[in-house]
Design a protein around this motif. Structure first.
Motif, PDB file in Angstrom:
ATOM      1  N   GLY A 117      46.531 -12.418 -83.474  1.00 26.71           N
ATOM      2  CA  GLY A 117      47.260 -11.993 -82.349  1.00 26.71           C
ATOM      3  C   GLY A 117      47.411 -10.551 -82.179  1.00 26.71           C
ATOM      4  O   GLY A 117      47.172 -10.003 -81.210  1.00 26.71           O
ATOM      5  N   LYS A 120      43.919  -8.570 -81.368  1.00 22.23           N
ATOM      6  CA  LYS A 120      43.310  -9.348 -80.324  1.00 22.23           C
ATOM      7  C   LYS A 120      44.194  -9.155 -79.049  1.00 22.23           C
ATOM      8  O   LYS A 120      43.508  -8.711 -77.836  1.00 22.23           O
ATOM      9  CB  LYS A 120      42.403 -10.753 -80.390  1.00 22.23           C
ATOM     10  N   ASN A 121      45.187  -9.358 -79.157  1.00 20.85           N
ATOM     11  CA  ASN A 121      46.413  -9.638 -78.112  1.00 20.85           C
ATOM     12  C   ASN A 121      47.514  -9.067 -78.596  1.00 20.85           C
ATOM     13  O   ASN A 121      48.602  -9.489 -78.572  1.00 20.85           O
ATOM     14  CB  ASN A 121      46.495 -11.294 -77.840  1.00 20.85           C
ATOM     15  N   THR A 122      47.474  -7.649 -78.459  1.00 19.97           N
ATOM     16  CA  THR A 122      48.677  -6.807 -78.878  1.00 19.97           C
ATOM     17  C   THR A 122      49.868  -6.912 -77.858  1.00 19.97           C
ATOM     18  O   THR A 122      50.864  -7.070 -78.415  1.00 19.97           O
ATOM     19  CB  THR A 122      48.186  -5.344 -79.236  1.00 19.97           C
ATOM     20  N   HIS A 124      50.289  -9.192 -75.461  1.00 18.72           N
ATOM     21  CA  HIS A 124      50.788 -10.361 -75.409  1.00 18.72           C
ATOM     22  C   HIS A 124      51.568 -10.611 -76.602  1.00 18.72           C
ATOM     23  O   HIS A 124      52.784 -11.240 -76.507  1.00 18.72           O
ATOM     24  CB  HIS A 124      49.594 -11.447 -75.580  1.00 18.72           C
TER      25      HIS A 124
END
Length: 224
Positions: A117, A120-122, A124
């Protein structure tokens, strides 16, 4: 004296019953029915359970790009439930009642989700730390609370499973140890109570494995 060389192959038995052709069935008796009688009832029940879990986990993940990811959580559910049920038998070590085992299951999964997480989706992951519509004055406290709740997640997963397994087994053991000091009337009541507790523990074994896998799936869906 043997009159014919092939007379050794004649069917004969020393029992009153005719067991001459029973040897044909010995191989099928050794092989488990699940392999030569497919689909068996047990096999169909397990397949239905797997498909039900697959649908639930797939709805929780809500991502079509991660095909086959539900197999991880189905395997986790199967592994925990198998060990929980094994612990109900006498003289078998209940590994899921120890933090060493449960933390070894939850911590690597949580670390994997967190690393994925944050890499890839900082954005978010940062948005998850601040609930939508929160007052600005409370934002520092909310970030601390959300960060703490994320850090203790593997511990809560492990403690929940361990505590439920220990509590049931401890109650069954304490009641069983009090049996020799009881009279016959109280002993009959104790046996009924023990049977009811074993039924309850069987339900707890399934429920706790389901809760563990569902919560793990929810934690993974938050980082995607």
């Amino acid at each position: 004296m043997m009159t014919n060389l092939f007379s050794t192959f004649d069917p004969s038995t020393n029992f009153s019953l005719s067991l001459n052709w029973m040897s044909m069935m010995i191989g099928m008796m050794i092989i488990p029915p699940m392999f030569w009688l497919i689909p068996s009832r047990l096999n169909m029940v397990w397949i239905n359970i797997i498909f039900t879990l697959h649908k639930e986990f797939k709805n929780l993940i809500k991502q079509k790009n991660f095909n086959g990811s539900t197999l991880i959580f189905i395997s986790l559910f199967s592994f925990i439930m198998f060990n929980n049920f094994l612990g109900l038998f006498p003289y078998i070590f209940t590994c899921t009642s120890h933090m060493t085992m449960t933390l070894a299951l939850s911590l690597p999964l949580w670390l994997t989700f967190m690393m994925y997480g944050w890499i890839k989706n900082t954005i978010h992951m940062l948005a998850h730390l601040v609930p939508q519509g929160a007052p600005n004055i409370l934002l520092p406290f909310l970030v601390i609370i959300e960060t703490t709740s994320n850090i203790i997640r593997p511990g809560t997963l492990a403690i929940r499973l361990t505590a439920n397994m220990i509590a049931g087994h401890l109650l069954v053991t304490l009641l069983g140890n009090s049996g020799p000091s009881m009279n016959m009337y109280m002993l009959n009541i104790l046996i009924i109570v023990q049977i009811m507790l074993l039924i309850l523990e069987s339900a707890v074994a399934m429920i706790q494995s389901y809760v563990f896998s569902i919560l793990t799936t929810l934690y993974s869906s938050e980082v995607i």
